[in-house]
Design a protein around this motif. Structure first.
Motif, PDB file in Angstrom:
ATOM      1  N   VAL A 144      43.796  55.531  45.441  1.00  0.00           N
ATOM      2  CA  VAL A 144      43.777  56.675  46.465  1.00  0.00           C
ATOM      3  C   VAL A 144      44.340  57.853  45.633  1.00  0.00           C
ATOM      4  O   VAL A 144      45.305  58.019  45.351  1.00  0.00           O
ATOM      5  CB  VAL A 144      44.951  56.152  47.677  1.00  0.00           C
ATOM      6  CG1 VAL A 144      44.724  57.049  48.598  1.00  0.00           C
ATOM      7  CG2 VAL A 144      44.506  54.591  47.974  1.00  0.00           C
ATOM      8  N   ASP A 145      43.600  58.848  46.109  1.00  0.00           N
ATOM      9  CA  ASP A 145      43.904  60.122  45.806  1.00  0.00           C
ATOM     10  C   ASP A 145      44.483  60.892  47.007  1.00  0.00           C
ATOM     11  O   ASP A 145      44.177  61.812  47.671  1.00  0.00           O
ATOM     12  CB  ASP A 145      42.418  60.920  45.345  1.00  0.00           C
ATOM     13  CG  ASP A 145      42.838  62.522  44.892  1.00  0.00           C
ATOM     14  OD1 ASP A 145      44.071  62.841  44.691  1.00  0.00           O
ATOM     15  OD2 ASP A 145      41.864  63.365  44.723  1.00  0.00           O
ATOM     16  N   VAL A 146      46.085  60.515  47.057  1.00  0.00           N
ATOM     17  CA  VAL A 146      46.692  61.184  48.206  1.00  0.00           C
ATOM     18  C   VAL A 146      47.051  62.557  47.814  1.00  0.00           C
ATOM     19  O   VAL A 146      46.743  63.396  48.483  1.00  0.00           O
ATOM     20  CB  VAL A 146      48.193  60.302  47.871  1.00  0.00           C
ATOM     21  CG1 VAL A 146      49.101  61.019  49.005  1.00  0.00           C
ATOM     22  CG2 VAL A 146      47.917  58.843  48.308  1.00  0.00           C
ATOM     23  N   LEU A 147      47.033  62.919  46.528  1.00  0.00           N
ATOM     24  CA  LEU A 147      47.345  64.522  46.275  1.00  0.00           C
ATOM     25  C   LEU A 147      46.372  65.489  46.688  1.00  0.00           C
ATOM     26  O   LEU A 147      46.344  66.309  47.215  1.00  0.00           O
ATOM     27  CB  LEU A 147      47.459  64.904  44.762  1.00  0.00           C
ATOM     28  CG  LEU A 147      48.782  64.479  44.296  1.00  0.00           C
ATOM     29  CD1 LEU A 147      49.048  64.600  42.820  1.00  0.00           C
ATOM     30  CD2 LEU A 147      50.065  65.064  44.907  1.00  0.00           C
ATOM     31  N   GLY A 148      45.010  64.636  46.503  1.00  0.00           N
ATOM     32  CA  GLY A 148      43.807  65.352  47.015  1.00  0.00           C
ATOM     33  C   GLY A 148      43.629  65.534  48.371  1.00  0.00           C
ATOM     34  O   GLY A 148      43.129  66.689  49.158  1.00  0.00           O
ATOM     35  N   ALA A 149      44.234  64.579  49.109  1.00  0.00           N
ATOM     36  CA  ALA A 149      44.081  64.668  50.553  1.00  0.00           C
ATOM     37  C   ALA A 149      45.025  65.559  51.223  1.00  0.00           C
ATOM     38  O   ALA A 149      44.757  66.149  52.081  1.00  0.00           O
ATOM     39  CB  ALA A 149      44.333  62.997  51.075  1.00  0.00           C
ATOM     40  N   ILE A 150      46.191  65.739  50.555  1.00  0.00           N
ATOM     41  CA  ILE A 150      47.249  66.565  50.844  1.00  0.00           C
ATOM     42  C   ILE A 150      46.620  67.945  50.758  1.00  0.00           C
ATOM     43  O   ILE A 150      46.970  68.804  51.466  1.00  0.00           O
ATOM     44  CB  ILE A 150      48.784  66.366  49.982  1.00  0.00           C
ATOM     45  CG1 ILE A 150      49.253  65.112  50.578  1.00  0.00           C
ATOM     46  CG2 ILE A 150      49.560  67.573  50.358  1.00  0.00           C
ATOM     47  CD1 ILE A 150      50.261  64.684  49.595  1.00  0.00           C
ATOM     48  N   HIS A 151      46.142  68.196  49.568  1.00  0.00           N
ATOM     49  CA  HIS A 151      45.517  69.499  49.408  1.00  0.00           C
ATOM     50  C   HIS A 151      44.523  69.957  50.427  1.00  0.00           C
ATOM     51  O   HIS A 151      44.547  71.077  50.672  1.00  0.00           O
ATOM     52  CB  HIS A 151      45.071  69.403  47.864  1.00  0.00           C
ATOM     53  CG  HIS A 151      44.204  70.725  47.636  1.00  0.00           C
ATOM     54  ND1 HIS A 151      44.766  72.020  47.207  1.00  0.00           N
ATOM     55  CD2 HIS A 151      42.698  71.157  47.671  1.00  0.00           C
ATOM     56  CE1 HIS A 151      43.584  72.823  46.994  1.00  0.00           C
ATOM     57  NE2 HIS A 151      42.549  72.215  47.088  1.00  0.00           N
ATOM     58  N   ASN A 152      43.818  68.909  50.792  1.00  0.00           N
ATOM     59  CA  ASN A 152      42.600  69.251  51.708  1.00  0.00           C
ATOM     60  C   ASN A 152      43.243  69.502  53.195  1.00  0.00           C
ATOM     61  O   ASN A 152      42.463  69.713  54.155  1.00  0.00           O
ATOM     62  CB  ASN A 152      41.486  68.171  51.786  1.00  0.00           C
ATOM     63  CG  ASN A 152      40.726  68.220  50.309  1.00  0.00           C
ATOM     64  OD1 ASN A 152      40.348  69.335  50.122  1.00  0.00           O
ATOM     65  ND2 ASN A 152      40.531  67.209  49.659  1.00  0.00           N
ATOM     66  N   GLY A 153      44.484  69.095  53.488  1.00  0.00           N
ATOM     67  CA  GLY A 153      45.097  69.457  54.637  1.00  0.00           C
ATOM     68  C   GLY A 153      45.439  68.398  55.485  1.00  0.00           C
ATOM     69  O   GLY A 153      45.109  67.018  55.297  1.00  0.00           O
TER      70      GLY A 153
END
Length: 474
Positions: free
Chosen positions: A285-294
């Motif tokens: 899971v790309d949790v950091l990417g999801a956080i970055h995307n809002g």
């Protein structure tokens, strides 16, 4: 047709396969076989994970938290021909050469199912050492796109139910308003016209691709994103429409029929032939990417994780255990990837956020049965850590080679909150942004490597992940 409706078909179709799969594990004179499923959501790094995992299991100098490696119980690990001749082989050698080249590059992502067999020569330790000799344990790694796993949730949905949810998700997502505008111009109760069905499917597919690129996770049907040889076929020429009980010969009735055909001819075979045979599962899971995307992307990830756990839920799918003589997925690891994008002082926050996402997913899915765990990892470490002077004091950063320019850069993504609810609460509330928070991500290229004999590629907690997934069987 719901998930329970396929029981009889599976029992007829895979009775022989069930026995073949079960015998290597239960028969007293057979080599044990572990089937490890590897999937991921939205650029989570499945190919790199499998490549680095295999390389580090073959050369175990960087695997101290894998007890069988640290104790010397694993005497040898080697690749063998995979047992299923009908599946493509995971191209391990090509991917490893790309990651370890003088000018390394990321390999292409997963677009189809593939398999690889890694075999171990294991010498039992402790009390069993004097009772057993060296034994062989096979690890069959099955790689498949995460979108296929999310499709399993469709089996319990009617076309009307799926359409209602899909149309609701369109609002606010990339190209979603364009698709809704096309739906508003379409007469679902009118006669079937193939150009209209094709236009709807193409517009909806464009919306799914744009949503996935923007970091959203729940983008089903998965084969719309990875059609393969099904591209252009009627089984992929449908899309969500409002309404129910369409008359025979109408556009809505035909799209509903094709939705059911997609479940029967695409989703069910994957469940029958591959998914129901998995022993252990890792979901990257790309949790950091999801956080970055809002907030909306993070909340969508939370929903997707609940759908994934629902697919493994023995309360809903308990007939799997009966079909396969008690075999079921015993352990599921949710691994937040790209931990090397953060200084190690922030790894506990990333793990806590992933655990909170998983906990809510477990509660929503009413999940019980398999053992689950969340952790933050980097299958291939691409950065080094530094502390730099900043106007507000020392700042912990990571430094790596930027993918787009090839230049070295120091990076600070922002401070993740110690309380995951500071992110999950605005995500659940549908906030448009994080307010005062500002979380960034950077695209790093793989760093050139100099590996000593007996060492695999550098990583973060890949050995801990391996211990959870397969350590008890080694």
């Amino acid at each position: 047709m719901g998930l329970f409706d396929i029981t009889e078909g599976i029992m007829r179709g895979v009775g022989n396969a069930a026995g073949a799969v079960t015998r290597p594990i239960t028969a007293p004179f057979s080599d044990p076989v572990i089937r490890l499923g590897v999937t991921g959501l939205s650029r989570a790094g499945k190919t790199v994970f499998i490549t680095s995992l295999v390389a580090n299991l073959m050369d175990r100098g960087r695997m101290p938290q894998l007890r069988a490696a640290a104790s010397g119980a694993i005497q040898m690990a080697y690749l063998q021909p995979q047992p299923d001749d009908t599946l493509p082989r995971f191209d391990y050698e090509t991917y490893l050469s790309q990651l370890t080249a003088t000018d390394p590059k990321w390999p292409d992502g997963t677009r189809q199912i593939s398999e690889l067999r890694l075999s171990f020569k294991v010498q039992p330790t402790g009390f069993m050492a004097g009772l057993q000799g060296v034994r062989t344990v096979h690890l069959d790694i099955v790689d498949y796109p995460g979108e296929w796993l999310l499709d399993l949730g469709l089996l319990d949905q009617s076309y009307a139910d799926w359409s209602k949810g899909a149309l609701a998700r369109c609002a606010g997502r990339p190209l979603g308003d364009d698709y809704l505008a096309l739906v508003a111009q379409t007469d679902a109760a009118g006669p079937l016209e193939e150009p209209a069905a094709k236009a709807l499917a193409q517009a909806y597919t464009a919306h799914l691709n744009a949503s996935r690129a923007a970091g959203y996770s729940d983008c089903t049907p998965g084969r719309f994103l990875l059609p393969g040889d099904l591209a252009g076929s009627p089984v992929l020429t449908f899309a969500p429409l409002p309404g129910t009980d369409f008359a025979r010969g109408t556009l809505g009735r035909e799209l509903a029929r094709r939705f059911e055909s997609y479940k029967k001819n695409v989703v069910q075979p994957f469940f029958r032939d591959h998914f129901a045979r998995i022993d252990r599962q890792v979901v990257l899971v790309d949790v950091l990417g999801a956080i970055h995307n809002g907030p909306r992307a993070l909340d969508d990830l939370r929903t997707a994780m609940a759908e994934i756990l629902g697919a493994f839920n023995p309360g809903r799918n308990n007939f799997i255990s009966r079909i396969f003589s008690g075999r079921r997925v015993e352990k599921i690891l949710f691994a937040a990837t790209k931990a090397d994008h953060l200084h190690h002082t922030q790894h506990p926050q990333l793990t806590a956020i992933t655990q909170a996402l998983l906990r809510e997913a477990k509660d929503r899915a009413d999940f019980a049965g398999a053992q689950t765990q969340a952790m933050s990892i980097a299958a291939l470490r691409t950065t080094v850590e530094e502390t730099v002077d900043h106007r507000d004091g020392p700042l912990d950063v990571v430094r790596g080679r930027l993918l787009d320019t090839g230049k070295q850069a120091a990076f600070y993504p922002g401070a993740l909150p110690t309380d995951p609810q500071h992110l999950l609460a605005p995500a659940r509330a549908g906030a448009a942004d994080w307010g005062s928070g500002d979380y960034k991500i950077m695209r790093f290229a793989p760093a050139p490597l100099t590996l000593r004999p007996g060492e695999g590629p550098p990583h973060i907690r890949l050995d801990k992940a391996a211990e959870f997934l397969i350590g008890d069987l080694l």
